[in-house]
Design a protein around this motif. Structure first.
Motif, PDB file in Angstrom:
ATOM      1  N   LEU A 185       0.847  -1.184   0.000  1.00 41.99           N
ATOM      2  CA  LEU A 185       0.000   0.000   0.000  1.00 41.99           C
ATOM      3  C   LEU A 185       0.887   1.240   0.000  1.00 41.99           C
ATOM      4  CD1 LEU A 185      -2.887   1.264   0.320  1.00 41.99           C
ATOM      5  CD2 LEU A 185      -2.478   1.179   2.802  1.00 41.99           C
ATOM      6  N   ASN A 186       0.731   2.084  -1.002  1.00 44.22           N
ATOM      7  CA  ASN A 186       1.503   3.329  -1.077  1.00 44.22           C
ATOM      8  C   ASN A 186       0.722   4.483  -0.460  1.00 44.22           C
ATOM      9  OD1 ASN A 186       3.668   2.075  -2.361  1.00 44.22           O
ATOM     10  ND2 ASN A 186       2.852   2.484  -4.421  1.00 44.22           N
ATOM     11  N   VAL A 187       1.395   5.630  -0.298  1.00 50.38           N
ATOM     12  CA  VAL A 187       0.785   6.760   0.386  1.00 50.38           C
ATOM     13  C   VAL A 187      -0.424   7.312  -0.375  1.00 50.38           C
ATOM     14  CG1 VAL A 187       2.230   8.527  -0.698  1.00 50.38           C
ATOM     15  CG2 VAL A 187       1.340   8.893   1.632  1.00 50.38           C
ATOM     16  N   ASN A 188      -0.457   7.091  -1.684  1.00 59.69           N
ATOM     17  CA  ASN A 188      -1.614   7.541  -2.466  1.00 59.69           C
ATOM     18  C   ASN A 188      -2.604   6.411  -2.732  1.00 59.69           C
ATOM     19  OD1 ASN A 188      -0.035   6.072  -4.188  1.00 59.69           O
ATOM     20  ND2 ASN A 188      -0.131   7.516  -5.901  1.00 59.69           N
ATOM     21  N   GLY A 189      -2.470   5.329  -1.981  1.00 58.82           N
ATOM     22  CA  GLY A 189      -3.279   4.136  -2.245  1.00 58.82           C
ATOM     23  C   GLY A 189      -4.631   4.100  -1.571  1.00 58.82           C
ATOM     24  N   LEU A 190      -4.979   5.136  -0.812  1.00 59.02           N
ATOM     25  CA  LEU A 190      -6.286   5.153  -0.149  1.00 59.02           C
ATOM     26  C   LEU A 190      -6.782   6.588  -0.088  1.00 59.02           C
ATOM     27  CD1 LEU A 190      -8.362   3.316   1.316  1.00 59.02           C
ATOM     28  CD2 LEU A 190      -7.244   3.961   3.463  1.00 59.02           C
ATOM     29  N   ILE A 191      -7.896   6.859  -0.748  1.00 55.80           N
ATOM     30  CA  ILE A 191      -8.447   8.212  -0.758  1.00 55.80           C
ATOM     31  C   ILE A 191      -9.950   8.180  -0.535  1.00 55.80           C
ATOM     32  CG2 ILE A 191      -6.640   9.053  -2.310  1.00 55.80           C
ATOM     33  CD1 ILE A 191      -8.742   9.050  -4.561  1.00 55.80           C
ATOM     34  N   GLY A 192     -10.475   9.279   0.015  1.00 56.79           N
ATOM     35  CA  GLY A 192     -11.909   9.441   0.180  1.00 56.79           C
ATOM     36  C   GLY A 192     -12.407  10.602  -0.655  1.00 56.79           C
ATOM     37  N   ARG A 193     -13.589  10.443  -1.260  1.00 55.33           N
ATOM     38  CA  ARG A 193     -14.169  11.491  -2.094  1.00 55.33           C
ATOM     39  C   ARG A 193     -15.570  11.850  -1.614  1.00 55.33           C
ATOM     40  NH1 ARG A 193     -12.633   9.151  -8.142  1.00 55.33           N
ATOM     41  NH2 ARG A 193     -10.440   9.816  -8.163  1.00 55.33           N
ATOM     42  N   ASP A 194     -15.993  13.073  -1.950  1.00 56.95           N
ATOM     43  CA  ASP A 194     -17.348  13.490  -1.618  1.00 56.95           C
ATOM     44  C   ASP A 194     -18.269  13.268  -2.812  1.00 56.95           C
ATOM     45  OD1 ASP A 194     -16.846  15.533  -3.434  1.00 56.95           O
ATOM     46  OD2 ASP A 194     -16.630  17.082  -1.902  1.00 56.95           O
ATOM     47  N   ALA A 195     -19.497  13.732  -2.701  1.00 55.35           N
ATOM     48  CA  ALA A 195     -20.494  13.485  -3.744  1.00 55.35           C
ATOM     49  C   ALA A 195     -20.145  14.153  -5.065  1.00 55.35           C
ATOM     50  CB  ALA A 195     -21.859  13.965  -3.264  1.00 55.35           C
ATOM     51  N   ASN A 196     -19.265  15.148  -5.044  1.00 61.57           N
ATOM     52  CA  ASN A 196     -18.838  15.816  -6.275  1.00 61.57           C
ATOM     53  C   ASN A 196     -17.640  15.139  -6.926  1.00 61.57           C
ATOM     54  OD1 ASN A 196     -20.801  17.912  -6.034  1.00 61.57           O
ATOM     55  ND2 ASN A 196     -19.495  18.902  -4.485  1.00 61.57           N
ATOM     56  N   GLY A 197     -17.139  14.068  -6.302  1.00 63.96           N
ATOM     57  CA  GLY A 197     -15.972  13.388  -6.838  1.00 63.96           C
ATOM     58  C   GLY A 197     -14.666  14.032  -6.444  1.00 63.96           C
ATOM     59  N   THR A 198     -14.724  14.987  -5.489  1.00 71.19           N
ATOM     60  CA  THR A 198     -13.525  15.686  -5.028  1.00 71.19           C
ATOM     61  C   THR A 198     -12.876  14.920  -3.879  1.00 71.19           C
ATOM     62  OG1 THR A 198     -14.523  17.818  -5.599  1.00 71.19           O
ATOM     63  CG2 THR A 198     -12.654  17.846  -4.069  1.00 71.19           C
ATOM     64  N   GLN A 199     -11.552  14.751  -3.942  1.00 71.60           N
ATOM     65  CA  GLN A 199     -10.858  14.088  -2.842  1.00 71.60           C
ATOM     66  C   GLN A 199     -10.896  14.974  -1.602  1.00 71.60           C
ATOM     67  OE1 GLN A 199      -6.824  12.824  -3.581  1.00 71.60           O
ATOM     68  NE2 GLN A 199      -6.451  12.331  -1.429  1.00 71.60           N
ATOM     69  N   ILE A 200     -11.357  14.391  -0.481  1.00 71.36           N
ATOM     70  CA  ILE A 200     -11.459  15.172   0.756  1.00 71.36           C
ATOM     71  C   ILE A 200     -10.556  14.631   1.857  1.00 71.36           C
ATOM     72  CG2 ILE A 200     -13.777  16.054   0.298  1.00 71.36           C
ATOM     73  CD1 ILE A 200     -14.915  13.820   2.035  1.00 71.36           C
ATOM     74  N   TRP A 201     -10.016  13.447   1.716  1.00 71.11           N
ATOM     75  CA  TRP A 201      -9.037  12.947   2.674  1.00 71.11           C
ATOM     76  C   TRP A 201      -8.133  11.906   2.025  1.00 71.11           C
ATOM     77  CZ3 TRP A 201      -9.461   7.721   3.302  1.00 71.11           C
ATOM     78  CH2 TRP A 201     -10.715   7.140   3.245  1.00 71.11           C
ATOM     79  N   GLY A 202      -7.009  11.661   2.681  1.00 77.13           N
ATOM     80  CA  GLY A 202      -6.052  10.677   2.194  1.00 77.13           C
ATOM     81  C   GLY A 202      -5.146  10.215   3.320  1.00 77.13           C
ATOM     82  N   ILE A 203      -4.135   9.443   2.981  1.00 73.64           N
ATOM     83  CA  ILE A 203      -3.229   8.883   3.983  1.00 73.64           C
ATOM     84  C   ILE A 203      -2.277   9.958   4.496  1.00 73.64           C
ATOM     85  CG2 ILE A 203      -1.343   7.241   4.379  1.00 73.64           C
ATOM     86  CD1 ILE A 203      -2.695   5.346   2.424  1.00 73.64           C
ATOM     87  N   SER A 204      -2.225  10.073   5.801  1.00 76.62           N
ATOM     88  CA  SER A 204      -1.260  10.960   6.440  1.00 76.62           C
ATOM     89  C   SER A 204      -0.007  10.191   6.832  1.00 76.62           C
ATOM     90  CB  SER A 204      -1.882  11.624   7.674  1.00 76.62           C
ATOM     91  OG  SER A 204      -0.916  12.306   8.435  1.00 76.62           O
ATOM     92  N   THR A 205      -0.214   9.000   7.403  1.00 80.49           N
ATOM     93  CA  THR A 205       0.917   8.184   7.865  1.00 80.49           C
ATOM     94  C   THR A 205       0.665   6.723   7.537  1.00 80.49           C
ATOM     95  OG1 THR A 205       1.205   9.717   9.718  1.00 80.49           O
ATOM     96  CG2 THR A 205       2.374   7.603   9.835  1.00 80.49           C
ATOM     97  N   LEU A 206       1.654   6.107   6.908  1.00 76.29           N
ATOM     98  CA  LEU A 206       1.608   4.667   6.659  1.00 76.29           C
ATOM     99  C   LEU A 206       2.149   3.919   7.872  1.00 76.29           C
ATOM    100  CD1 LEU A 206       2.926   4.532   2.987  1.00 76.29           C
ATOM    101  CD2 LEU A 206       0.648   3.801   3.731  1.00 76.29           C
ATOM    102  N   PRO A 207       1.778   2.650   8.045  1.00 78.97           N
ATOM    103  CA  PRO A 207       2.373   1.866   9.127  1.00 78.97           C
ATOM    104  C   PRO A 207       3.844   1.594   8.866  1.00 78.97           C
ATOM    105  CG  PRO A 207       1.054   0.459   7.710  1.00 78.97           C
ATOM    106  CD  PRO A 207       0.819   1.866   7.250  1.00 78.97           C
ATOM    107  N   GLY A 208       4.545   1.080   9.870  1.00 79.27           N
ATOM    108  CA  GLY A 208       5.970   0.779   9.720  1.00 79.27           C
ATOM    109  C   GLY A 208       6.245  -0.112   8.534  1.00 79.27           C
ATOM    110  N   SER A 209       5.379  -1.080   8.312  1.00 75.09           N
ATOM    111  CA  SER A 209       5.453  -1.908   7.110  1.00 75.09           C
ATOM    112  C   SER A 209       4.135  -1.761   6.366  1.00 75.09           C
ATOM    113  CB  SER A 209       5.681  -3.380   7.458  1.00 75.09           C
ATOM    114  OG  SER A 209       5.598  -4.181   6.280  1.00 75.09           O
TER     115      SER A 209
END
Length: 227
Positions: A185-209
């Protein structure tokens, strides 16, 4: 024996015919009984020789959704869609591109597997949020180093996301793959979007592995922050 011969022998022809009919019926009963017994024995033999169902050949990796500062209402508010992407490492690249191409998403063996997981990723796992699977996409572009699995979830209740787990699959087990089926899983591998298709959150910190194997014992715990 003819009726005339029967009379000469002192036998009643009607009685003889009746005896012959009884004999024929008796033979039919014996034959029917033998067939029934044979069928029962065949069924018993087949039943006793049936193998136990094979264990599941595919599983998932899990991603735990941890909002930054524990503020799930702030981070996840308005989320209608989550997109999770994991990258296949060498074992899975070889599995899908060389060893078992029939298990690719559009392959004869793979298509029903992907369809099954599309139906169960949000329903058959205890820690799943309130969601539905919109699509499962597989990218296998040789020579471009793009080998991944992407699951798009429709979120029906964003308040259910905090500290819940997304299951990402299907992924073959080690027994089926013949090697360690690892994804990253990379830092850009998980995102959240709103009803307009706009990204509103993403990964801040990945785990150690940020690497995991199919049916891992613990989830990948990621910290998520508002954009």
């Amino acid at each position: 024996m003819s009726a005339f011969a029967a009379l000469e022998g002192g036998l009643d022809p009607g009685l003889l015919d009746h005896c012959g009919l009884c004999h024929t019926r008796a033979q039919m009963k014996v034959t029917k009984s033998a067939l029934t017994t044979g069928a029962a024995l065949l069924a018993l033999t087949a039943s006793s020789s049936c193998k136990e169902p094979e264990p599941d050949k595919f599983g998932t990796v899990r991603i735990e959704l941890s909002p930054l500062g524990g503020e799930g209402d702030t981070v996840f508010a308005g989320t209608t869609e989550v997109i999770a992407t994991v990258n296949y490492e060498d074992c899975l690249q070889d599995f899908y591109l060389i060893d078992r191409t029939d298990y690719q998403k559009d392959g004869p063996e793979g298509a029903p597997v992907f369809d099954q997981f599309a139906e169960t990723l949000c329903t058959d796992y205890d820690e799943a949020p309130e969601c539905e699977v919109d699509s499962i996409d597989q990218t296998l572009l040789e020579g471009t180093d793009v080998y991944n699995l992407k699951v798009t979830f429709t979120i029906t209740d964003p308040s259910s996301l905090s500290y819940r787990e997304l299951n990402i699959g299907p992924l073959p087990t080690e027994d089926l793959a013949g090697c360690s089926p690892i994804v990253e899983l990379n830092v850009n591998g998980l995102i959240g979007r709103d009803a307009n298709g706009t990204q509103i959150w993403g990964i801040s910190t990945l785990p150690g592995s940020s690497r995991a194997t199919t049916n891992q014992g613990a989830p990948l715990r990621v910290t998520l922050a508002r954009k």
